[in-house]
Design a protein around this motif. Structure first.
Motif, PDB file in Angstrom:
ATOM      1  N   ARG A  87       0.747   8.672  -6.509  1.00  0.00           N
ATOM      2  CA  ARG A  87       0.955  10.114  -6.305  1.00  0.00           C
ATOM      3  C   ARG A  87       1.863  10.672  -7.405  1.00  0.00           C
ATOM      4  O   ARG A  87       1.584  11.725  -7.980  1.00  0.00           O
ATOM      5  CB  ARG A  87       1.574  10.377  -4.931  1.00  0.00           C
ATOM      6  CG  ARG A  87       1.826  11.856  -4.637  1.00  0.00           C
ATOM      7  CD  ARG A  87       2.677  12.072  -3.394  1.00  0.00           C
ATOM      8  NE  ARG A  87       2.307  11.227  -2.291  1.00  0.00           N
ATOM      9  CZ  ARG A  87       1.530  11.599  -1.265  1.00  0.00           C
ATOM     10  NH1 ARG A  87       1.057  12.833  -1.223  1.00  0.00           N
ATOM     11  NH2 ARG A  87       1.258  10.761  -0.297  1.00  0.00           N
ATOM     12  N   ALA A 128      -8.442   4.365   0.821  1.00  0.00           N
ATOM     13  CA  ALA A 128      -7.042   4.344   1.253  1.00  0.00           C
ATOM     14  C   ALA A 128      -6.384   5.676   0.889  1.00  0.00           C
ATOM     15  O   ALA A 128      -5.742   6.307   1.714  1.00  0.00           O
ATOM     16  CB  ALA A 128      -6.293   3.187   0.597  1.00  0.00           C
ATOM     17  N   PHE A 129      -6.556   6.105  -0.377  1.00  0.00           N
ATOM     18  CA  PHE A 129      -6.036   7.390  -0.825  1.00  0.00           C
ATOM     19  C   PHE A 129      -6.668   7.726  -2.170  1.00  0.00           C
ATOM     20  O   PHE A 129      -7.215   6.858  -2.850  1.00  0.00           O
ATOM     21  CB  PHE A 129      -4.500   7.385  -0.930  1.00  0.00           C
ATOM     22  CG  PHE A 129      -3.954   6.353  -1.875  1.00  0.00           C
ATOM     23  CD1 PHE A 129      -3.932   6.576  -3.244  1.00  0.00           C
ATOM     24  CD2 PHE A 129      -3.451   5.156  -1.396  1.00  0.00           C
ATOM     25  CE1 PHE A 129      -3.429   5.635  -4.113  1.00  0.00           C
ATOM     26  CE2 PHE A 129      -2.951   4.197  -2.263  1.00  0.00           C
ATOM     27  CZ  PHE A 129      -2.949   4.438  -3.631  1.00  0.00           C
ATOM     28  N   GLU A 142       0.823   3.922  -2.991  1.00  0.00           N
ATOM     29  CA  GLU A 142       0.457   5.326  -2.783  1.00  0.00           C
ATOM     30  C   GLU A 142       1.518   6.264  -3.354  1.00  0.00           C
ATOM     31  O   GLU A 142       1.196   7.240  -4.034  1.00  0.00           O
ATOM     32  CB  GLU A 142       0.241   5.610  -1.293  1.00  0.00           C
ATOM     33  CG  GLU A 142      -0.203   7.030  -1.038  1.00  0.00           C
ATOM     34  CD  GLU A 142      -0.568   7.292   0.413  1.00  0.00           C
ATOM     35  OE1 GLU A 142      -0.946   8.448   0.711  1.00  0.00           O
ATOM     36  OE2 GLU A 142      -0.496   6.381   1.247  1.00  0.00           O
ATOM     37  N   TYR A 143       2.780   5.954  -3.112  1.00  0.00           N
ATOM     38  CA  TYR A 143       3.859   6.791  -3.655  1.00  0.00           C
ATOM     39  C   TYR A 143       3.827   6.771  -5.184  1.00  0.00           C
ATOM     40  O   TYR A 143       3.937   7.819  -5.832  1.00  0.00           O
ATOM     41  CB  TYR A 143       5.216   6.306  -3.129  1.00  0.00           C
ATOM     42  CG  TYR A 143       6.355   7.078  -3.725  1.00  0.00           C
ATOM     43  CD1 TYR A 143       6.705   8.332  -3.227  1.00  0.00           C
ATOM     44  CD2 TYR A 143       7.073   6.576  -4.806  1.00  0.00           C
ATOM     45  CE1 TYR A 143       7.743   9.070  -3.788  1.00  0.00           C
ATOM     46  CE2 TYR A 143       8.106   7.300  -5.378  1.00  0.00           C
ATOM     47  CZ  TYR A 143       8.437   8.539  -4.868  1.00  0.00           C
ATOM     48  OH  TYR A 143       9.455   9.261  -5.431  1.00  0.00           O
ATOM     49  N   ALA A 203      -7.550   6.366  -7.353  1.00  0.00           N
ATOM     50  CA  ALA A 203      -7.780   6.106  -5.929  1.00  0.00           C
ATOM     51  C   ALA A 203      -7.579   4.631  -5.630  1.00  0.00           C
ATOM     52  O   ALA A 203      -7.622   3.786  -6.533  1.00  0.00           O
ATOM     53  CB  ALA A 203      -9.198   6.521  -5.538  1.00  0.00           C
ATOM     54  N   ALA A 204      -7.373   4.331  -4.372  1.00  0.00           N
ATOM     55  CA  ALA A 204      -7.315   2.945  -3.890  1.00  0.00           C
ATOM     56  C   ALA A 204      -8.246   2.815  -2.699  1.00  0.00           C
ATOM     57  O   ALA A 204      -8.457   3.780  -1.947  1.00  0.00           O
ATOM     58  CB  ALA A 204      -5.892   2.560  -3.501  1.00  0.00           C
ATOM     59  N   LEU A 210       0.805  -1.220   0.000  1.00  0.00           N
ATOM     60  CA  LEU A 210       0.000   0.000   0.000  1.00  0.00           C
ATOM     61  C   LEU A 210       0.842   1.277   0.000  1.00  0.00           C
ATOM     62  O   LEU A 210       0.568   2.189  -0.773  1.00  0.00           O
ATOM     63  CB  LEU A 210      -0.978   0.012   1.182  1.00  0.00           C
ATOM     64  CG  LEU A 210      -1.920   1.213   1.220  1.00  0.00           C
ATOM     65  CD1 LEU A 210      -2.814   1.232  -0.030  1.00  0.00           C
ATOM     66  CD2 LEU A 210      -2.767   1.173   2.474  1.00  0.00           C
ATOM     67  N   GLU A 211       1.856   1.355   0.838  1.00  0.00           N
ATOM     68  CA  GLU A 211       2.680   2.574   0.865  1.00  0.00           C
ATOM     69  C   GLU A 211       3.390   2.784  -0.468  1.00  0.00           C
ATOM     70  O   GLU A 211       3.459   3.908  -0.979  1.00  0.00           O
ATOM     71  CB  GLU A 211       3.699   2.509   2.004  1.00  0.00           C
ATOM     72  CG  GLU A 211       3.093   2.778   3.360  1.00  0.00           C
ATOM     73  CD  GLU A 211       4.156   2.817   4.443  1.00  0.00           C
ATOM     74  OE1 GLU A 211       5.288   3.278   4.172  1.00  0.00           O
ATOM     75  OE2 GLU A 211       3.840   2.387   5.560  1.00  0.00           O
TER      76      GLU A 211
END
Length: 161
Positions: free
Chosen positions: A47, A151-152, A43-44, A139-140, A39-40
């Protein structure tokens, strides 16, 4: 999606999706399942993609049957290119379902009798004309066995050249 498109497809889901199964707003699925441990990193990556990528050109091209549901086909080479970038990054971590190229679509009905789905395809198809679709971000979500949690989400901000 853009606000107008989001309202339109959310209204169709509210009208035709079984209420006990309608846990999330209308959307275009790029991946069905990525490992929670990524996930991290996801997200990076998203982004970064969103900062450099303009809103993709997209079209709602047809209404079609899912067998026991109804969807609108979405055509967008640019959205598929962004998805391919993510898929390449997570090569080896993708589920079998996510390894191929998806057929982009927006589901407005699912898990109904096939004759009910056929009737809705016919009804929505009567006045349907292909049209542009505004895609504004990526998005997630976390699936929690029924409820979904965001999530983001990132807006696509790149400049079209």
């Amino acid at each position: 999606m853009g606000a107008t498109d989001q309202r339109h497809f959310d209204a169709l889901r509210a009208a035709h999706y079984p209420p006990l199964r309608n846990h999330i707003a209308a959307h275009i699925t790029l991946f069905h399942q990525l490992p929670p441990s990524a996930l991290e990193e996801l997200e990076y990556l998203v982004r970064t993609i969103a900062a450099d990528t303009p809103a993709p050109l997209a079209e709602v091209s047809e209404v079609y049957s899912l067998g026991r549901g109804t969807a609108f086909r979405v055509v967008s080479r640019e959205l598929l290119a962004a998805r391919a970038h993510i898929a390449d990054h997570f090569h080896g971590l993708l589920s079998a379902q996510d390894q191929g190229t998806p057929r982009l679509h927006i589901t407005v009905q699912n898990k109904v009798a096939s004759d009910t789905a056929r009737m809705l395809v016919a009804e929505l198809g009567q006045d349907f004309h292909p049209r542009p679709l505004q895609i504004t971000g990526l998005a997630a979500w976390h699936y929690r066995g029924g409820p979904w949690e965001p999530a983001f989400a990132f807006k696509l901000r790149g400049r079209r050249r």
